[in-house]
Design an enzyme around this catalytic site. Structure first.
Site, PDB file in Angstrom:
ATOM      1  N   HIS A 214       0.840  -1.205   0.000  1.00  0.00           N
ATOM      2  CA  HIS A 214       0.000   0.000   0.000  1.00  0.00           C
ATOM      3  C   HIS A 214       0.877   1.259   0.000  1.00  0.00           C
ATOM      4  O   HIS A 214       0.596   2.227  -0.720  1.00  0.00           O
ATOM      5  CB  HIS A 214      -0.866   0.051   1.263  1.00  0.00           C
ATOM      6  CG  HIS A 214      -1.859  -1.056   1.394  1.00  0.00           C
ATOM      7  ND1 HIS A 214      -1.790  -1.989   2.397  1.00  0.00           N
ATOM      8  CD2 HIS A 214      -2.967  -1.362   0.667  1.00  0.00           C
ATOM      9  CE1 HIS A 214      -2.801  -2.830   2.291  1.00  0.00           C
ATOM     10  NE2 HIS A 214      -3.531  -2.482   1.248  1.00  0.00           N
TER      11      HIS A 214
ATOM     12  N   LYS B 269      -1.052  -6.082  -7.905  1.00  0.00           N
ATOM     13  CA  LYS B 269      -1.412  -7.261  -7.100  1.00  0.00           C
ATOM     14  C   LYS B 269      -2.828  -7.737  -7.423  1.00  0.00           C
ATOM     15  O   LYS B 269      -3.104  -8.931  -7.467  1.00  0.00           O
ATOM     16  CB  LYS B 269      -1.289  -6.878  -5.622  1.00  0.00           C
ATOM     17  CG  LYS B 269      -1.958  -7.793  -4.642  1.00  0.00           C
ATOM     18  CD  LYS B 269      -1.097  -8.985  -4.372  1.00  0.00           C
ATOM     19  CE  LYS B 269      -1.670  -9.978  -3.408  1.00  0.00           C
ATOM     20  NZ  LYS B 269      -2.963  -9.786  -2.871  1.00  0.00           N
TER      21      LYS B 269
HETATM   22  P1  AMP Z   1      -6.582  -3.392  -0.526  1.00  0.00           P
HETATM   23  O1  AMP Z   1      -6.412  -2.651   0.775  1.00  0.00           O
HETATM   24  O2  AMP Z   1      -6.216  -4.825  -0.441  1.00  0.00           O
HETATM   25  O3  AMP Z   1      -7.918  -3.118  -1.151  1.00  0.00           O
HETATM   26  O4  AMP Z   1      -5.524  -2.764  -1.503  1.00  0.00           O
HETATM   27  C1  AMP Z   1      -5.494  -1.389  -1.799  1.00  0.00           C
HETATM   28  C2  AMP Z   1      -4.615  -1.160  -2.997  1.00  0.00           C
HETATM   29  O5  AMP Z   1      -3.288  -1.604  -2.695  1.00  0.00           O
HETATM   30  C3  AMP Z   1      -5.079  -1.955  -4.230  1.00  0.00           C
HETATM   31  O6  AMP Z   1      -4.934  -1.141  -5.380  1.00  0.00           O
HETATM   32  C4  AMP Z   1      -4.139  -3.120  -4.234  1.00  0.00           C
HETATM   33  O7  AMP Z   1      -3.935  -3.664  -5.518  1.00  0.00           O
HETATM   34  C5  AMP Z   1      -2.859  -2.486  -3.718  1.00  0.00           C
HETATM   35  N1  AMP Z   1      -1.969  -3.500  -3.170  1.00  0.00           N
HETATM   36  C6  AMP Z   1      -2.275  -4.467  -2.269  1.00  0.00           C
HETATM   37  N2  AMP Z   1      -1.208  -5.256  -2.043  1.00  0.00           N
HETATM   38  C7  AMP Z   1      -0.213  -4.783  -2.831  1.00  0.00           C
HETATM   39  C8  AMP Z   1       1.150  -5.182  -3.066  1.00  0.00           C
HETATM   40  N3  AMP Z   1       1.684  -6.214  -2.459  1.00  0.00           N
HETATM   41  N4  AMP Z   1       1.870  -4.453  -3.955  1.00  0.00           N
HETATM   42  C9  AMP Z   1       1.322  -3.393  -4.602  1.00  0.00           C
HETATM   43  N5  AMP Z   1       0.062  -2.979  -4.419  1.00  0.00           N
HETATM   44  C10 AMP Z   1      -0.692  -3.660  -3.550  1.00  0.00           C
END
Ligand code: AMP
Length: 286
Positions: free
Chosen positions: A37, A151
């Protein structure tokens, strides 16, 4: 760092902040923040004068109530991390403010073929919920740039498609997946893995790397998919899918030499009760 919990407060702040050609970058998250994130937030900070990060565990994108209940929530630590990297604004709205009873936030967008495979097939209603929350957040923040992680490969394509179909004036930037040193893609769900499963969860990344080598060596996509499903079948793990598709349309590849420029392999694997996803471009760049 500014912290807003109410939509009207954030809107008022952004109205004042958006002067002298300043651009706003936006990073929507569901919290339990990790370095993945934070890489999105750092990218936005490097490219904009104002960066808004939202933390909202969106109930409409969970197709299983137990998954929503078990989703990790660490707002105190999240705010510390956001402040430490220099995020401009943290936005932590309540469900009642995101989806007020007197506001119709429903959307009916046809994402086919993008939502017909993989997560779309396994998690009914998931992408409708994602589109609904991202649209609502974009209406509130109206950012020039929206940062999404590789991701969630299918998700970033669907959000791109939504901004195109609804003519939303924001540029979607996809940021590469951040991994632990052993290759496991960072995820808020990783904290729920047992020590044993955490160690062996590297099998996802290793299988994706091997798939890339196999495609480069001329093996057919369908043979690689079959091989990968076997490779992911280790004790305690249950692969749901390993799919190699056109990275722009998510449609299956022809079993011929005539392959598209961008090819992605996406996988979802259950490690006991924890569902892990990962992907890798086997051909082409982000
Ligand atoms: P989430 O909180 O899981 O909804 O993720 C929020 C954002 O962070 C989304 O755009 C995800 O794709 C991105 N994200 C989550 N994990 C990763 C990671 N390991 N590397 C890059 N971006 C990530």
């Amino acid at each position: 760092m500014y912290l807003f919990k109410r939509v009207d407060q954030l809107r008022e702040f952004l109205n004042g902040a958006r002067t002298n050609n300043r651009t706003v970058g936006f990073v929507p998250t569901m919290g339990a923040l990790h370095d993945g994130h934070l890489s999105l937030i750092k990218r936005s900070l490097a490219e904009n004068q104002v960066t808004v990060a939202s933390i909202f565990v969106n109930p409409t994108q969970f197709n299983e109530a137990s998954d929503l209940d078990k989703y990790p929530r660490t707002p105190g630590k999240d705010l510390e991390k956001l402040a430490k990297v220099g995020c401009t604004v943290a936005f932590l709205p309540e469900v009642s403010d995101m989806y007020p009873e007197d506001l119709d936030t429903s959307l009916s967008i046809d994402f086919s073929p993008l939502d017909e495979t993989m997560e779309g097939q396994e998690r009914p209603g998931h992408f409708a919920g994602v589109a609904q929350v991202v649209k609502r957040l974009l209406d509130i923040v109206t950012p020039e740039y929206l940062y999404m992680g590789q991701k969630d490969f299918q998700q970033q394509l669907i959000v791109r498609d939504m901004t195109r179909q609804l003519s939303i004036n924001t540029t979607v930037v996809t940021v590469p997946t951040v991994r632990e040193t052993d290759g496991l893609a960072m995820s808020s769900r990783n904290v729920r893995l047992t020590d044993d499963h955490r160690q062996r969860a590297t099998v996802l990344h290793q299988t994706l790397l091997s798939a890339k080598e196999k495609l480069a060596a001329g093996e057919s996509p369908s043979a690689i998919e079959n091989w990968a499903m076997q490779a992911l079948q280790i004790p305690g793990f249950r692969p749901e899918y390993f799919t190699i598709v056109n990275a722009d349309t998510l449609t299956p590849l022809p079993d011929t030499e005539d392959l598209p420029k961008r090819i992605v392999a996406c996988t979802a694997v259950w490690a006991s009760e924890v569902r892990l996803i990962d992907n890798m471009l086997l051909r082409g760049q982000l």
